[in-house]
Design a protein around this motif. Structure first.
Motif, short mmCIF file in Angstrom:
data_model
loop_
_atom_site.label_atom_id
_atom_site.label_comp_id
_atom_site.label_asym_id
_atom_site.label_seq_id
_atom_site.Cartn_x
_atom_site.Cartn_y
_atom_site.Cartn_z
N ASP A 1 0.86 -1.20 -0.08
CA ASP A 1 0.14 -0.11 -0.01
C ASP A 1 0.80 1.23 0.09
O ASP A 1 0.38 2.21 -0.47
CB ASP A 1 -0.73 0.20 1.39
N THR A 2 2.28 1.30 0.50
CA THR A 2 2.77 2.55 0.54
C THR A 2 3.97 2.60 -0.43
O THR A 2 4.70 3.54 -0.55
CB THR A 2 3.49 2.60 1.98
N ALA A 3 4.19 1.40 -1.47
CA ALA A 3 4.98 1.49 -2.44
C ALA A 3 4.47 2.48 -3.59
O ALA A 3 3.80 1.76 -4.48
CB ALA A 3 5.31 0.23 -2.91
N THR A 4 4.36 3.61 -3.41
CA THR A 4 3.74 4.69 -4.15
C THR A 4 4.49 5.15 -5.54
O THR A 4 3.98 5.44 -6.49
CB THR A 4 3.25 5.98 -3.41
N MET A 5 5.71 4.79 -5.30
CA MET A 5 6.67 5.12 -6.46
C MET A 5 6.36 6.68 -6.82
O MET A 5 6.15 6.99 -8.20
CB MET A 5 6.33 4.57 -7.75
N PRO A 6 6.66 7.73 -6.05
CA PRO A 6 6.12 9.03 -6.20
C PRO A 6 7.16 9.79 -7.20
O PRO A 6 8.20 9.48 -7.11
CB PRO A 6 6.05 9.58 -4.78
N PRO A 7 6.45 10.92 -7.92
CA PRO A 7 7.59 11.59 -8.89
C PRO A 7 8.48 12.48 -7.83
O PRO A 7 8.01 13.19 -6.85
CB PRO A 7 6.57 12.42 -9.64
N PHE A 8 9.48 12.83 -8.57
CA PHE A 8 10.39 13.46 -7.82
C PHE A 8 11.46 14.45 -8.53
O PHE A 8 11.47 13.93 -9.84
CB PHE A 8 11.20 12.81 -6.72
#
Length: 188
Positions: A110-117
């Motif tokens: 659930d927390t492996a979101t691969m957010p943009p950066f």
């Protein structure tokens, strides 16, 4: 006289990751607090070009090409739990009191979101042709393209690394910016 538009590039002094929190179609991108990439060793940008050739009448009539991908490969000497959150997701929990303090990074489905950066790297001062200057390379919107290399090495230091793919910002279309400064400037 304007600044010359070419330079040697020697070394890397610093790199920081900033979470991309908003990229509106009309407006400007919004980034979170910059996070140091500790012990930065390398910052290598590469890309792919897709080429299409038009043929007819038994001959080549035209060629068009376009950028199909920009990728960065980064290696750094120290593992940062905050960098892992910024590029992969998860959460860090601090607990305990001295001498039993802990910082734990946990990653779940659930927390492996691969957010943009955003990623910005800079040379040391005087590592360019301009005396007292530096060079900054910014990739404005990245997403991790493979799981980071982590772990251990027998009787040696383990170097951490990751690769990420760039996308153009929705707000202004920028993929990459390279700035040659006459006077060295820190990453903000």
């Amino acid at each position: 006289m304007p600044l010359q538009r070419f330079t040697k590039v020697y070394g890397i002094k610093d790199a920081k990751i900033s979470p991309l929190t908003s990229d509106p179609a009309s407006g400007s991108p919004v980034y979170g607090t910059a996070i140091d990439v500790p012990g930065i060793k390398s910052y290598e940008v590469s890309g792919d070009v897709e080429v299409k050739t038009l043929r007819g009448d038994n001959t080549k009539l035209a060629t068009n090409s376009s950028i199909s991908n920009i990728q960065v490969s980064v290696s750094h000497a120290k593992i940062s739990l905050d960098v892992l959150v910024a590029i992969l997701g998860g959460a860090v929990t601090d607990s305990g009191t001295t001498p039993a303090q802990k910082s734990v990074w946990d990653l779940t489905g659930d927390t492996a979101t691969m957010p943009p950066f955003k990623l910005e790297g800079v040379t040391p001062a005087n590592a360019v042709d301009v005396v007292g200057g530096d060079l900054h390379v910014v990739l404005h919107k990245l997403t991790l393209s493979g799981f980071p290399d982590l772990g251990f090495a027998e009787e040696d230091y383990r170097i951490a690394s990751f690769t990420a793919d760039a996308d153009p910002l929705t707000s202004n279309g920028k993929w990459i910016s390279i700035t040659l400064n006459e006077t060295a400037a820190a990453i903000v």
